[in-house]
Design an enzyme around this catalytic site. Structure first.
Site, PDB file in Angstrom:
ATOM      1  N   HIS A   1      49.424   7.139-100.797  1.00 44.35           N
ATOM      2  CA  HIS A   1      48.039   7.616-100.878  1.00 44.35           C
ATOM      3  C   HIS A   1      47.128   6.508-100.364  1.00 44.35           C
ATOM      4  O   HIS A   1      47.359   5.323-100.627  1.00 44.35           O
ATOM      5  CB  HIS A   1      47.674   7.948-102.322  1.00 44.35           C
ATOM      6  CG  HIS A   1      46.196   7.954-102.589  1.00 44.35           C
ATOM      7  ND1 HIS A   1      45.559   6.912-103.235  1.00 44.35           N
ATOM      8  CD2 HIS A   1      45.226   8.851-102.280  1.00 44.35           C
ATOM      9  CE1 HIS A   1      44.264   7.181-103.318  1.00 44.35           C
ATOM     10  NE2 HIS A   1      44.033   8.341-102.747  1.00 44.35           N
TER      11      HIS A   1
ATOM     12  N   HIS B   1      48.684  10.300-120.688  1.00 41.39           N
ATOM     13  CA  HIS B   1      49.358  11.250-121.572  1.00 41.39           C
ATOM     14  C   HIS B   1      50.864  11.032-121.606  1.00 41.39           C
ATOM     15  O   HIS B   1      51.544  11.583-122.468  1.00 41.39           O
ATOM     16  CB  HIS B   1      49.037  12.692-121.156  1.00 41.39           C
ATOM     17  CG  HIS B   1      49.472  13.051-119.769  1.00 41.39           C
ATOM     18  ND1 HIS B   1      48.874  12.537-118.655  1.00 41.39           N
ATOM     19  CD2 HIS B   1      50.447  13.886-119.325  1.00 41.39           C
ATOM     20  CE1 HIS B   1      49.457  13.040-117.563  1.00 41.39           C
ATOM     21  NE2 HIS B   1      50.411  13.858-117.945  1.00 41.39           N
TER      22      HIS B   1
ATOM     23  N   ASN C   1      42.698   5.964 -99.534  1.00 40.58           N
ATOM     24  CA  ASN C   1      41.363   6.552 -99.514  1.00 40.58           C
ATOM     25  C   ASN C   1      40.351   5.447 -99.274  1.00 40.58           C
ATOM     26  O   ASN C   1      40.456   4.364 -99.860  1.00 40.58           O
ATOM     27  CB  ASN C   1      41.075   7.242-100.855  1.00 40.58           C
ATOM     28  CG  ASN C   1      39.622   7.673-100.989  1.00 40.58           C
ATOM     29  OD1 ASN C   1      38.777   6.927-101.474  1.00 40.58           O
ATOM     30  ND2 ASN C   1      39.342   8.878-100.564  1.00 40.58           N
TER      31      ASN C   1
ATOM     32  N   HIS D   1      52.531  -4.730-101.036  1.00 36.81           N
ATOM     33  CA  HIS D   1      51.541  -5.505-101.777  1.00 36.81           C
ATOM     34  C   HIS D   1      51.045  -6.711-100.979  1.00 36.81           C
ATOM     35  O   HIS D   1      49.862  -7.068-101.065  1.00 36.81           O
ATOM     36  CB  HIS D   1      52.124  -5.953-103.123  1.00 36.81           C
ATOM     37  CG  HIS D   1      51.948  -4.929-104.193  1.00 36.81           C
ATOM     38  ND1 HIS D   1      50.848  -4.901-105.020  1.00 36.81           N
ATOM     39  CD2 HIS D   1      52.713  -3.873-104.560  1.00 36.81           C
ATOM     40  CE1 HIS D   1      50.945  -3.880-105.860  1.00 36.81           C
ATOM     41  NE2 HIS D   1      52.077  -3.239-105.600  1.00 36.81           N
TER      42      HIS D   1
ATOM     43  N   GLY E   1      32.737  20.827-103.653  1.00 32.95           N
ATOM     44  CA  GLY E   1      33.400  20.523-102.393  1.00 32.95           C
ATOM     45  C   GLY E   1      34.373  21.609-101.967  1.00 32.95           C
ATOM     46  O   GLY E   1      34.572  22.614-102.655  1.00 32.95           O
ATOM     47  N   ARG E   2      34.996  21.389-100.839  1.00 24.77           N
ATOM     48  CA  ARG E   2      35.914  22.370-100.249  1.00 24.77           C
ATOM     49  C   ARG E   2      37.282  22.243-100.922  1.00 24.77           C
ATOM     50  O   ARG E   2      38.024  21.280-100.691  1.00 24.77           O
ATOM     51  CB  ARG E   2      36.022  22.125 -98.744  1.00 24.77           C
ATOM     52  CG  ARG E   2      36.799  23.173 -97.975  1.00 24.77           C
ATOM     53  CD  ARG E   2      36.641  22.914 -96.486  1.00 24.77           C
ATOM     54  NE  ARG E   2      37.270  23.942 -95.684  1.00 24.77           N
ATOM     55  CZ  ARG E   2      38.508  23.845 -95.172  1.00 24.77           C
ATOM     56  NH1 ARG E   2      39.240  22.761 -95.417  1.00 24.77           N
ATOM     57  NH2 ARG E   2      39.002  24.820 -94.431  1.00 24.77           N
TER      58      ARG E   2
END
Length: 305
Positions: A111, A180, A113, A150, A264-265
């Site tokens: 991932h 959780h 972003n 890393h 948002g979409r």
């Protein structure tokens, strides 16, 4: 925020999306489907973007990389946790977000972003901040891969201060954590949010450095693992662990919540979901197995570099 700065950030982000998807398409020998979209007039959120998705590839079962640039009348609660003074302020946000789900269980999911948000109450000067990062989620951990990933993350943020990697690594470990289940999502990487240190130029430079480091961090890992033989056992464990990925993204991820809360979409927001995942009741890997090693050697927080 000035239109010049908006164009600067938008141009960089669209170029980043193009570079990453071109590299992955060449590696998988399959093109991304490009879906340009624009919010319809009258919707609470205005803006546009490009969602690029590759599905059913020989290397990537699903690889999604989206660019979005939106404006809204008020910041959603997920964006004002650390900036309560901006609650309800009009905002502008743009970013690139990607999640790649490989077919081979020995290739980790990844991932990344990078994003910018600016906001201001009417008549006030706009406040701008940056966020982003990248993290690796292996199913079968390899020390060499973890160290490389890393080390690349560390090198990307080193020009901005020796304190940044330790701080952003800790932030990543704490963020990508399934409360959780009392369990890490993967081996982490770096994560930062609400970053405005040094003003716009410094924040933008940090965002670019992280975005530019992604291919260097991830592609060598893919090259090392993509041809490894696997069978039904490894595939079943991969699908089981993908279930954890889904749980985190839907229950805890601020980016997912921001997108859904702001109108948002949905199709683009949920491009991070794997095509297949599974859940098994109280599954416990056999002691000493490669599957057990993920829990004992890789998921517990540790210093990799």
């Amino acid at each position: 925020m000035s239109e010049t700065r908006v164009v600067q950030v938008r141009t960089y982000l669209m170029g980043l999306q193009e570079r990453i998807t071109a590299t992955v398409a060449a590696m998988d020998d399959q093109a991304f489907v490009s879906d340009a979209w624009e919010k319809a007039p009258g919707e609470p959120l205005q803006g546009n973007g490009i969602t690029r998705i590759l599905e059913g590839g020989s290397l990537f079962e699903r690889a999604g990389c989206g660019f979005s640039h939106v404006r809204g009348p008020r910041l959603p609660p997920s964006a004002t946790q650390h900036r309560p003074e901006l609650a309800g302020a009009p905002f502008e946000a743009m970013g690139v977000s990607l999640v790649f789900h490989p077919r081979n269980p020995y290739v980790p999911t990844v991932h990344m972003n990078v994003r910018m948000i600016s906001a201001a109450h009417p008549g006030a000067e706009s406040v701008c901040w940056f966020g982003g990062g990248m993290d690796l989620t292996p199913y079968y951990g390899r020390e060499e891969d973890a160290v490389h990933f890393h080390a690349t993350c560390r090198d990307a943020v080193l020009p901005f201060g020796t304190d940044k990697y330790p701080h952003f690594k800790k932030w990543c470990d704490e963020y990508f954590y399934l409360k959780h289940r009392s369990e890490q999502r993967g081996i982490g990487g770096i994560f930062f949010d609400d970053f405005s240190e040094g003003g716009f130029d410094n924040g933008f430079a940090l965002m670019q450095s992280v975005g530019d480091a992604f291919l260097t961090a991830y592609m060598p890992v893919v090259e090392r693992r993509k041809a490894m033989a696997y069978g039904e056992r490894e595939r079943n464990f991969q699908l089981y662990r993908r279930g954890r990925y889904v749980e985190f993204n839907l229950v805890w991820d601020r980016g997912t919540h921001f997108g859904l809360q702001s109108g948002g979409r949905t199709e683009s927001i949920l491009l991070s979901m794997p095509p297949l995942a599974s859940w098994t009741y109280q599954s416990v890997p056999e002691a000493g197995s490669p599957e057990a090693a993920l829990y004992t050697q890789f998921l517990p927080r540790r210093d990799w570099v």
